[in-house]
Scaffold this motif. Sequence first.
Motif, PDB file in Angstrom:
ATOM      1  N   PRO A 253       0.813  -1.211   0.000  1.00 29.61           N
ATOM      2  CA  PRO A 253       0.000   0.000   0.000  1.00 29.61           C
ATOM      3  C   PRO A 253       0.851   1.268   0.000  1.00 29.61           C
ATOM      4  CG  PRO A 253      -0.852  -1.586   1.578  1.00 29.61           C
ATOM      5  CD  PRO A 253       0.477  -2.116   1.117  1.00 29.61           C
ATOM      6  N   VAL A 254       0.472   2.225  -0.831  1.00 34.33           N
ATOM      7  CA  VAL A 254       1.149   3.515  -0.882  1.00 34.33           C
ATOM      8  C   VAL A 254       0.082   4.602  -0.863  1.00 34.33           C
ATOM      9  CG1 VAL A 254       3.183   2.688  -2.121  1.00 34.33           C
ATOM     10  CG2 VAL A 254       1.191   3.443  -3.404  1.00 34.33           C
ATOM     11  N   ALA A 255       0.484   5.795  -0.464  1.00 33.14           N
ATOM     12  CA  ALA A 255      -0.457   6.913  -0.399  1.00 33.14           C
ATOM     13  C   ALA A 255      -0.751   7.428  -1.805  1.00 33.14           C
ATOM     14  CB  ALA A 255       0.121   8.026   0.463  1.00 33.14           C
ATOM     15  N   VAL A 256      -2.014   7.641  -2.088  1.00 29.10           N
ATOM     16  CA  VAL A 256      -2.464   8.200  -3.362  1.00 29.10           C
ATOM     17  C   VAL A 256      -3.233   9.476  -3.039  1.00 29.10           C
ATOM     18  CG1 VAL A 256      -3.908   7.808  -5.410  1.00 29.10           C
ATOM     19  CG2 VAL A 256      -2.630   5.912  -4.399  1.00 29.10           C
ATOM     20  N   PRO A 257      -3.059  10.568  -3.822  1.00 25.69           N
ATOM     21  CA  PRO A 257      -3.795  11.807  -3.541  1.00 25.69           C
ATOM     22  C   PRO A 257      -5.292  11.567  -3.374  1.00 25.69           C
ATOM     23  CG  PRO A 257      -2.167  12.185  -5.254  1.00 25.69           C
ATOM     24  CD  PRO A 257      -2.175  10.700  -4.990  1.00 25.69           C
ATOM     25  N   LYS A 258      -5.920  12.358  -2.513  1.00 22.01           N
ATOM     26  CA  LYS A 258      -7.359  12.258  -2.296  1.00 22.01           C
ATOM     27  C   LYS A 258      -8.095  12.734  -3.539  1.00 22.01           C
ATOM     28  CE  LYS A 258      -6.715  10.852   1.890  1.00 22.01           C
ATOM     29  NZ  LYS A 258      -6.964   9.441   2.266  1.00 22.01           N
TER      30      LYS A 258
ATOM     31  N   LYS B 226       4.202   2.999  -8.409  1.00 14.50           N
ATOM     32  CA  LYS B 226       3.550   2.292  -7.306  1.00 14.50           C
ATOM     33  C   LYS B 226       2.167   2.870  -7.019  1.00 14.50           C
ATOM     34  CE  LYS B 226       7.481   0.434  -4.718  1.00 14.50           C
ATOM     35  NZ  LYS B 226       8.174   0.398  -3.407  1.00 14.50           N
ATOM     36  N   GLN B 227       2.065   4.202  -7.083  1.00 12.32           N
ATOM     37  CA  GLN B 227       0.770   4.834  -6.849  1.00 12.32           C
ATOM     38  C   GLN B 227      -0.236   4.423  -7.920  1.00 12.32           C
ATOM     39  OE1 GLN B 227       2.315   8.910  -6.647  1.00 12.32           O
ATOM     40  NE2 GLN B 227       1.413   9.105  -4.601  1.00 12.32           N
ATOM     41  N   MET B 228       0.241   4.239  -9.147  1.00 11.75           N
ATOM     42  CA  MET B 228      -0.649   3.901 -10.252  1.00 11.75           C
ATOM     43  C   MET B 228      -1.014   2.409 -10.279  1.00 11.75           C
ATOM     44  SD  MET B 228       0.851   6.366 -13.281  1.00 11.75           S
ATOM     45  CE  MET B 228      -0.482   5.980 -14.414  1.00 11.75           C
TER      46      MET B 228
END
Length: 331
Positions: free
Chosen positions: A12-17, A53-55
């Motif tokens: 899991p990685v942080a993705v913009p809200k 990773k985010q994508m």
Amino acid sequence: MTNQSSASEIEPVAVPKFYEFIPDILSYLSDGVERSNKEIYTAVAARSALSPKQMKQLMSNRRRLVYVDRISWGLTYLKQWGAVESPGRGRQKISDEGKKLANQYPQGLPSEIVAEIVRGVKSNSSTATPTQPAKSDTKNDVPKVAPSTSEPANVDESTPQELIDESIAQLESALVHDILERVRSISPGAFEQLVVDILLAMGYGGAEERGIVTQASRDGGIDGVIDQDALGLSKIYVQAKRYGEKNTVGRPAIQEFVGAVHAEGTQGVFITSSSFTTDAREFAKKLSGSTSVVLVDGDQLARLMVKYGIGVQVERTYTVKRIDEDFFDEA
């Protein structure tokens, strides 16, 4: 069975809200060109400099990419506010009101304006008519969006789908806690039967559910046996330990079980209502040769019970519906 985690799991990685994508969505569409949803997702991801990773991050249902879902919701909020319109199926373009807003903020929508748009749509979500942007200024014909003194952090950071998923996760977490309390209070014999029932519910033992709990006086370190084929040529050997929360299972217990499995076959699963020490997990992970053992702790056990309907029942069901694109495409 295997003792290795799936290599396909993405950390899991942080993705913009979802609301953080709104400025880039409006900026990308500000040239007035009609674009497909896919083009918007790709372009906005690039403008937001998302990492590989985010994508690749998937939603909890494992069916949709997080960034795509959040950009989609950002687009939905802009459409409901009136800044974007859909000239055709899966096609989007900026509206006249959207152009005015983009011209008013050529460097991009500031966070307080984004927050105001999101709050405006949410406050009108229960009305029968579509949300409309504020009336234009008669002097310069630019739509007025009153800046809010509240910070964007006061806006819900999750999309409606994420809020549903988060609520379900909270309910499941509470259920898991309750299940473990009940499981730790049943008899050792009942726990052994429970473990065999779970493995059968998962599909081990075939359609005939070929699995038994061994006799306590003759188990030789084996509490249950699952036949993987009708002739019993391939078997899974089971060890079940109903322990209290703080009574962890250490390496010696795993070594003893491995010895028992090796004497009978090649595959084993050790299930406990407590947890395993790091040493025990490392030992099982590094097993080589013909014998492999999977470790299942209390938390995973309870979640398997929820997933496969063992010891739980459905309280209520909610149905979330979406537009049928094929219906309207054929109309």
